[in-house]
Scaffold this motif. Structure first.
Motif, PDB file in Angstrom:
ATOM      1  N   PHE A 160       2.031   6.772 -44.955  1.00 31.78           N
ATOM      2  CA  PHE A 160       2.572   7.561 -45.846  1.00 31.78           C
ATOM      3  C   PHE A 160       2.943   6.772 -47.552  1.00 31.78           C
ATOM      4  O   PHE A 160       1.656   5.630 -47.338  1.00 31.78           O
ATOM      5  CB  PHE A 160       4.332   6.344 -45.684  1.00 31.78           C
ATOM      6  CG  PHE A 160       5.510   7.234 -46.456  1.00 31.78           C
ATOM      7  CD1 PHE A 160       5.573   9.096 -46.379  1.00 31.78           C
ATOM      8  CD2 PHE A 160       5.859   6.604 -47.828  1.00 31.78           C
ATOM      9  CE1 PHE A 160       7.083   8.934 -46.371  1.00 31.78           C
ATOM     10  CE2 PHE A 160       7.351   7.202 -48.177  1.00 31.78           C
ATOM     11  CZ  PHE A 160       8.348   8.278 -46.999  1.00 31.78           C
ATOM     12  N   PRO A 161       2.716   7.127 -48.363  1.00 32.54           N
ATOM     13  CA  PRO A 161       2.265   6.668 -50.168  1.00 32.54           C
ATOM     14  C   PRO A 161       2.599   5.945 -50.125  1.00 32.54           C
ATOM     15  O   PRO A 161       1.805   4.969 -50.551  1.00 32.54           O
ATOM     16  CB  PRO A 161       3.574   7.878 -50.821  1.00 32.54           C
ATOM     17  CG  PRO A 161       3.670   8.876 -49.598  1.00 32.54           C
ATOM     18  CD  PRO A 161       3.808   8.569 -48.313  1.00 32.54           C
ATOM     19  N   THR A 162       3.671   4.379 -49.440  1.00 33.27           N
ATOM     20  CA  THR A 162       4.126   4.031 -49.473  1.00 33.27           C
ATOM     21  C   THR A 162       3.255   2.593 -48.389  1.00 33.27           C
ATOM     22  O   THR A 162       3.774   1.369 -49.276  1.00 33.27           O
ATOM     23  CB  THR A 162       5.654   3.049 -49.549  1.00 33.27           C
ATOM     24  OG1 THR A 162       5.973   3.926 -48.594  1.00 33.27           O
ATOM     25  CG2 THR A 162       5.954   3.891 -50.832  1.00 33.27           C
ATOM     26  N   ILE A 163       2.614   3.098 -47.607  1.00 34.08           N
ATOM     27  CA  ILE A 163       2.176   1.709 -46.717  1.00 34.08           C
ATOM     28  C   ILE A 163       0.611   2.888 -46.777  1.00 34.08           C
ATOM     29  O   ILE A 163       0.082   4.010 -46.626  1.00 34.08           O
ATOM     30  CB  ILE A 163       2.944   2.392 -45.534  1.00 34.08           C
ATOM     31  CG1 ILE A 163       2.533   3.299 -44.904  1.00 34.08           C
ATOM     32  CG2 ILE A 163       4.148   1.832 -45.323  1.00 34.08           C
ATOM     33  CD1 ILE A 163       3.881   3.264 -43.640  1.00 34.08           C
ATOM     34  N   ASN A 164      -0.304   1.568 -45.652  1.00 31.34           N
ATOM     35  CA  ASN A 164      -1.632   1.640 -45.290  1.00 31.34           C
ATOM     36  C   ASN A 164      -1.618   2.980 -43.706  1.00 31.34           C
ATOM     37  O   ASN A 164      -0.555   2.011 -43.345  1.00 31.34           O
ATOM     38  CB  ASN A 164      -2.535   0.719 -45.003  1.00 31.34           C
ATOM     39  CG  ASN A 164      -2.265   0.094 -46.491  1.00 31.34           C
ATOM     40  OD1 ASN A 164      -2.622   0.214 -47.638  1.00 31.34           O
ATOM     41  ND2 ASN A 164      -2.852  -1.503 -46.049  1.00 31.34           N
ATOM     42  N   SER A 165      -2.618   3.987 -43.684  1.00 32.39           N
ATOM     43  CA  SER A 165      -2.636   4.806 -43.031  1.00 32.39           C
ATOM     44  C   SER A 165      -2.663   3.601 -41.306  1.00 32.39           C
ATOM     45  O   SER A 165      -3.401   2.420 -41.758  1.00 32.39           O
ATOM     46  CB  SER A 165      -3.942   5.409 -42.972  1.00 32.39           C
ATOM     47  OG  SER A 165      -3.624   6.030 -44.499  1.00 32.39           O
ATOM     48  N   GLN A 204       7.461  13.673 -46.397  1.00 28.16           N
ATOM     49  CA  GLN A 204       6.110  13.479 -47.149  1.00 28.16           C
ATOM     50  C   GLN A 204       5.379  13.837 -45.534  1.00 28.16           C
ATOM     51  O   GLN A 204       6.284  12.808 -44.615  1.00 28.16           O
ATOM     52  CB  GLN A 204       5.705  12.164 -47.624  1.00 28.16           C
ATOM     53  CG  GLN A 204       6.503  12.405 -48.835  1.00 28.16           C
ATOM     54  CD  GLN A 204       4.847  12.775 -49.948  1.00 28.16           C
ATOM     55  OE1 GLN A 204       4.088  12.956 -49.695  1.00 28.16           O
ATOM     56  NE2 GLN A 204       5.922  14.122 -51.154  1.00 28.16           N
ATOM     57  N   PRO A 205       4.281  14.022 -44.976  1.00 22.75           N
ATOM     58  CA  PRO A 205       3.982  13.453 -44.069  1.00 22.75           C
ATOM     59  C   PRO A 205       3.886  12.165 -43.545  1.00 22.75           C
ATOM     60  O   PRO A 205       3.782  11.056 -44.550  1.00 22.75           O
ATOM     61  CB  PRO A 205       2.285  14.086 -43.197  1.00 22.75           C
ATOM     62  CG  PRO A 205       2.556  15.378 -44.441  1.00 22.75           C
ATOM     63  CD  PRO A 205       3.538  14.627 -45.676  1.00 22.75           C
ATOM     64  N   HIS A 206       4.143  11.797 -42.290  1.00 24.38           N
ATOM     65  CA  HIS A 206       4.913   9.874 -42.119  1.00 24.38           C
ATOM     66  C   HIS A 206       4.105   9.707 -40.552  1.00 24.38           C
ATOM     67  O   HIS A 206       2.955   9.305 -40.246  1.00 24.38           O
ATOM     68  CB  HIS A 206       6.038  10.130 -41.846  1.00 24.38           C
ATOM     69  CG  HIS A 206       6.080   7.976 -41.238  1.00 24.38           C
ATOM     70  ND1 HIS A 206       5.713   7.050 -41.841  1.00 24.38           N
ATOM     71  CD2 HIS A 206       7.531   7.969 -40.639  1.00 24.38           C
ATOM     72  CE1 HIS A 206       5.649   5.412 -41.339  1.00 24.38           C
ATOM     73  NE2 HIS A 206       7.009   6.710 -40.365  1.00 24.38           N
ATOM     74  N   LEU A 207       4.201  10.693 -39.811  1.00 28.83           N
ATOM     75  CA  LEU A 207       3.989  10.367 -38.515  1.00 28.83           C
ATOM     76  C   LEU A 207       2.880  11.999 -37.766  1.00 28.83           C
ATOM     77  O   LEU A 207       3.881  12.790 -37.987  1.00 28.83           O
ATOM     78  CB  LEU A 207       4.309  10.027 -36.871  1.00 28.83           C
ATOM     79  CG  LEU A 207       5.028   8.760 -37.264  1.00 28.83           C
ATOM     80  CD1 LEU A 207       6.194   8.402 -37.135  1.00 28.83           C
ATOM     81  CD2 LEU A 207       3.623   7.512 -37.729  1.00 28.83           C
ATOM     82  N   ARG A 208       2.103  12.124 -36.524  1.00 26.72           N
ATOM     83  CA  ARG A 208       1.740  12.963 -35.864  1.00 26.72           C
ATOM     84  C   ARG A 208       0.382  12.247 -35.455  1.00 26.72           C
ATOM     85  O   ARG A 208       0.271  11.254 -34.737  1.00 26.72           O
ATOM     86  CB  ARG A 208       0.229  13.934 -36.955  1.00 26.72           C
ATOM     87  CG  ARG A 208      -0.658  13.302 -37.359  1.00 26.72           C
ATOM     88  CD  ARG A 208      -1.539  14.193 -38.217  1.00 26.72           C
ATOM     89  NE  ARG A 208      -2.231  14.370 -37.581  1.00 26.72           N
ATOM     90  CZ  ARG A 208      -3.695  16.052 -38.066  1.00 26.72           C
ATOM     91  NH1 ARG A 208      -3.140  16.126 -39.194  1.00 26.72           N
ATOM     92  NH2 ARG A 208      -4.496  15.849 -37.362  1.00 26.72           N
ATOM     93  N   ALA A 209       0.877  13.068 -34.010  1.00 27.49           N
ATOM     94  CA  ALA A 209       0.342  12.662 -32.499  1.00 27.49           C
ATOM     95  C   ALA A 209      -0.031  13.337 -31.130  1.00 27.49           C
ATOM     96  O   ALA A 209       0.699  15.242 -31.764  1.00 27.49           O
ATOM     97  CB  ALA A 209       1.304  11.496 -31.258  1.00 27.49           C
TER      98      ALA A 209
END
Length: 168
Positions: A39-44, A158-163
């Motif tokens: 997310f823009p505010t956290i590390n991948s 915004q994109p956040h998770l994908r699996a």
């Protein structure tokens, strides 16, 4: 004194599927795989995940549980559970309670031919920052994939998770 205890719960016949959930019955079972988040505010980050979809043939509802863990240590990261209620008109209602205390009420659609479920939050409760969530689930070549997008007070959707998960 009258015995008012509930009758014992009989396990659902594995072949018996309530007609109300037939259109998305491909979800039933346990799925396991890996995902990526950011997310823009956290590390991948990357994670392991297990989803479980169960039901009892007497009810037109699917129970849902999810758990994630750190790939390197196996340490738990996140968990959520809820209920999925598909409707005959192709709409679906989903409620999810997250281990963070956040609660989601989502509505959306399912496409039986394409095996796609699209969900949009109607309500995100007990969240100080999260304002909107979308979830899209797809069955692709026997694998279940999903994408989650999120909006907060300071960011648009915004994109956040994908699996991608395989059925066990």
């Amino acid at each position: 004194m009258e015995n008012i205890s509930q009758p014992p719960v009989q396990p659902a016949d594995a072949a018996a599927v309530h007609p109300g959930i037939e259109p998305i019955s491909y979800l039933l079972g346990t799925w396991k795989g890996q995902g990526e988040g950011g997310f823009p505010t956290i590390n991948s980050f990357s994670y392991g995940e297990e989803l479980r979809f169960t039901h009892h043939s007497s009810r037109p509802v699917i129970a849902y549980t999810q758990k994630t863990w750190k790939l390197n240590s196996g340490e738990p990261m996140h968990a959520e559970s809820g209920f999925w209620r598909p409707k005959p008109d192709g709409s679906i209602e989903v409620v999810i309670a997250q281990s963070t205390g956040l609660a989601e009420v989502l509505k959306g659609t399912y496409n039986t031919e394409e095996k796609v479920i699209k969900l949009q939050s109607e309500l995100v409760g007990n969240a100080s920052k999260v304002k909107e969530i979308t979830r899209v689930f797809r069955l692709i070549g026997g694998d279940l994939s999903y994408e989650v997008e999120m909006a907060t007070n300071s960011t648009s959707l915004q994109p956040h998770l994908r699996a991608s998960l395989k059925k066990l």
